[in-house]
Scaffold this motif. Structure first.
Motif, PDB file in Angstrom:
ATOM      1  N   LYS A 180      44.047  45.130  28.466  1.00 64.31           N
ATOM      2  CA  LYS A 180      44.189  44.113  27.431  1.00 64.31           C
ATOM      3  C   LYS A 180      42.830  43.451  27.206  1.00 64.31           C
ATOM      4  O   LYS A 180      42.176  43.028  28.159  1.00 64.31           O
ATOM      5  CB  LYS A 180      45.210  43.055  27.858  1.00 64.31           C
ATOM      6  N   ARG A 181      42.411  43.403  25.950  1.00 71.36           N
ATOM      7  CA  ARG A 181      41.121  42.788  25.640  1.00 71.36           C
ATOM      8  C   ARG A 181      41.162  41.265  25.832  1.00 71.36           C
ATOM      9  O   ARG A 181      42.184  40.631  25.598  1.00 71.36           O
ATOM     10  CB  ARG A 181      40.715  43.087  24.201  1.00 71.36           C
ATOM     11  N   ALA A 182      40.012  40.773  26.226  1.00 70.93           N
ATOM     12  CA  ALA A 182      39.814  39.321  26.314  1.00 70.93           C
ATOM     13  C   ALA A 182      38.317  39.061  26.328  1.00 70.93           C
ATOM     14  O   ALA A 182      37.508  39.963  26.616  1.00 70.93           O
ATOM     15  CB  ALA A 182      40.470  38.755  27.566  1.00 70.93           C
ATOM     16  N   HIS A 183      37.925  37.843  26.022  1.00 75.88           N
ATOM     17  CA  HIS A 183      36.516  37.455  26.136  1.00 75.88           C
ATOM     18  C   HIS A 183      36.171  37.398  27.620  1.00 75.88           C
ATOM     19  O   HIS A 183      36.964  36.934  28.447  1.00 75.88           O
ATOM     20  CB  HIS A 183      36.309  36.086  25.483  1.00 75.88           C
ATOM     21  N   THR A 184      34.972  37.911  27.982  1.00 71.53           N
ATOM     22  CA  THR A 184      34.608  37.909  29.401  1.00 71.53           C
ATOM     23  C   THR A 184      34.469  36.499  29.965  1.00 71.53           C
ATOM     24  O   THR A 184      34.536  36.312  31.190  1.00 71.53           O
ATOM     25  CB  THR A 184      33.295  38.689  29.612  1.00 71.53           C
ATOM     26  N   ARG A 186      36.681  34.355  29.574  1.00 70.21           N
ATOM     27  CA  ARG A 186      38.071  34.076  29.979  1.00 70.21           C
ATOM     28  C   ARG A 186      38.730  35.383  30.443  1.00 70.21           C
ATOM     29  O   ARG A 186      39.791  35.788  29.983  1.00 70.21           O
ATOM     30  CB  ARG A 186      38.842  33.460  28.804  1.00 70.21           C
ATOM     31  N   MET A 189      42.388  36.350  31.283  1.00 69.33           N
ATOM     32  CA  MET A 189      43.390  36.492  30.234  1.00 69.33           C
ATOM     33  C   MET A 189      43.535  37.946  29.767  1.00 69.33           C
ATOM     34  O   MET A 189      44.414  38.263  28.974  1.00 69.33           O
ATOM     35  CB  MET A 189      43.016  35.609  29.038  1.00 69.33           C
ATOM     36  N   GLY A 190      42.675  38.798  30.279  1.00 72.08           N
ATOM     37  CA  GLY A 190      42.743  40.213  29.906  1.00 72.08           C
ATOM     38  C   GLY A 190      43.058  41.091  31.102  1.00 72.08           C
ATOM     39  O   GLY A 190      43.326  40.618  32.210  1.00 72.08           O
ATOM     40  N   ASP A 239      39.900  47.440  26.912  1.00 71.64           N
ATOM     41  CA  ASP A 239      41.336  47.704  26.945  1.00 71.64           C
ATOM     42  C   ASP A 239      41.664  49.184  27.063  1.00 71.64           C
ATOM     43  O   ASP A 239      42.831  49.569  27.059  1.00 71.64           O
ATOM     44  CB  ASP A 239      42.021  47.122  25.701  1.00 71.64           C
TER      45      ASP A 239
END
Length: 355
Positions: A180-184, A186, A189-190, A239
């Motif tokens: 799942k993608r997320a900003h590194t 945060r 959250m991924g 992801d």
């Protein structure tokens, strides 16, 4: 160059003449024309036909068995190794190993085949060095399969003058992980797909390949990661990750069994088969194969790569690789062959095939 080759000449001189004709894959018309003219001029006892830039010839002697000899006429692109040059007992040049030495041996045998012990078929084909759909054997099998059938096939690819029996199969798969993608910034959250590939890599690192023995030949299987990719940007949790794996499997396994094995190795992962070619059992118990091994006077070994012997095996006949040259020199700028291997392979096939 003469309009025809002297097929009764020393096979080494025949090799020189063939090497000195450019025949990069897709550009075999000149050499195919030369081979066809030479066979018609010096082997009138043969039935000869043409399939594109492949030349096919065969005897019709009514013998109990038929042996098919096959060799491709094309080479990889020339790399400052044309024309040929000879230094003592070494012949240098593009195609000396892969595989104009083998073609020369086939032509020399063809010229003498009017009284052969077995009926013989000679297949000089095109486009072996490029994609399989352009390989001349693909076309011949589709349009004139009777020219590829017999009791034994000998593919005169370089084998250091040793009978290499059968060949291994090959399969490539992609092992995929998804996250799942997320900003590194945060990252919690991924879900990082590249990190998720760790377990697959650990399984590969711990993998112990089989070494089965078939007809007295030991095959060495392999399972190797050959490529890994993933990532979106320098500040994004990826992801998806893809691991490409190559499996070389012994010919006692079918393609279906090899695929099932890989799915077991990577259980829990998404596995997609992207390419495969089945292997070829050695078939050394067949009478004609036993005769060849006896004529070669040595112990056959397993072919660890994949060659066109698999095409013949799929048609229901034993198939071996037997030709002059060190296969590790194929496709290199330093390609060269010991002339004794050319004459040695000719002598073996002469003992085996000719009365």
């Amino acid at each position: 160059m003469s309009d025809t080759l002297d097929l009764f000449a020393d096979p080494v001189e025949l090799t020189v003449a063939l090497v000195d004709v450019r025949s990069v894959s897709g550009e075999e018309a000149e050499i195919a024309d030369l081979v066809e003219r030479s066979l018609k001029a010096h082997a009138p006892h043969l039935e000869i036909t043409r399939s594109g830039n492949a030349v096919l010839a065969r005897t019709r002697l009514g013998r109990e068995r038929r042996v098919v000899l096959a060799g491709h006429l094309d080479t990889v692109p020339i790399n400052r190794n044309f024309p040929s040059r000879r230094e003592g007992d070494v012949l240098h040049g593009c195609g000396t190993v892969d595989m104009k030495g083998g073609d020369a041996v086939m032509l020399a045998i063809a010229a003498l085949s009017a009284e052969a012990r077995h009926d013989l078929t000679f297949v000089f084909y095109d486009c072996e060095e490029i994609e399989a759909e352009r390989n001349g054997l693909t076309r011949i099998e589709r349009e004139a399969v009777e020219w590829l059938t017999g009791d034994l096939a000998i593919v005169c690819e370089p084998s250091n003058g040793t009978v290499e029996a059968g060949c291994q199969g090959t399969m490539r798969v992609e092992v995929r992980t998804r996250g799942k993608r997320a900003h590194t910034a945060r990252a919690w959250m991924g879900e990082n797909a590249i990190h998720g590939m760790g377990e697959a890599l650990r399984r590969l690192e711990a993998y112990v390949p089989r070494q089965p023995e078939i007809d007295g030949c030991r095959y060495h299987e392999g399972l190797q990661a050959v490529k890994i990719s993933g990532g979106v940007a320098g500040n994004v949790v990826p992801d998806e990750a893809v691991l490409t794996v190559n499996h070389r499997f012994a010919p006692d396994r079918s393609v279906e069994q090899a695929e099932q094995h890989l799915r077991e190795v990577f259980e829990g992962f998404e596995v997609v088969v992207t390419d495969f070619s089945g292997g070829a059992l050695p078939g050394l118990q067949a009478p004609a194969a036993r005769e060849l091994v006896e004529a070669a006077g040595g112990v056959p070994v397993a072919k660890l790569g994949w060659t066109d012997v698999a095409r013949f095996a799929a048609l229901g006949m034993p198939a071996v690789n037997f030709g002059p040259g060190d296969p590790t020199l194929a496709h290199t700028q330093e390609e060269h062959v010991q002339v004794q291997q050319i004459t040695g392979c000719f002598d073996v096939l002469k003992r085996f095939l000719l009365a």
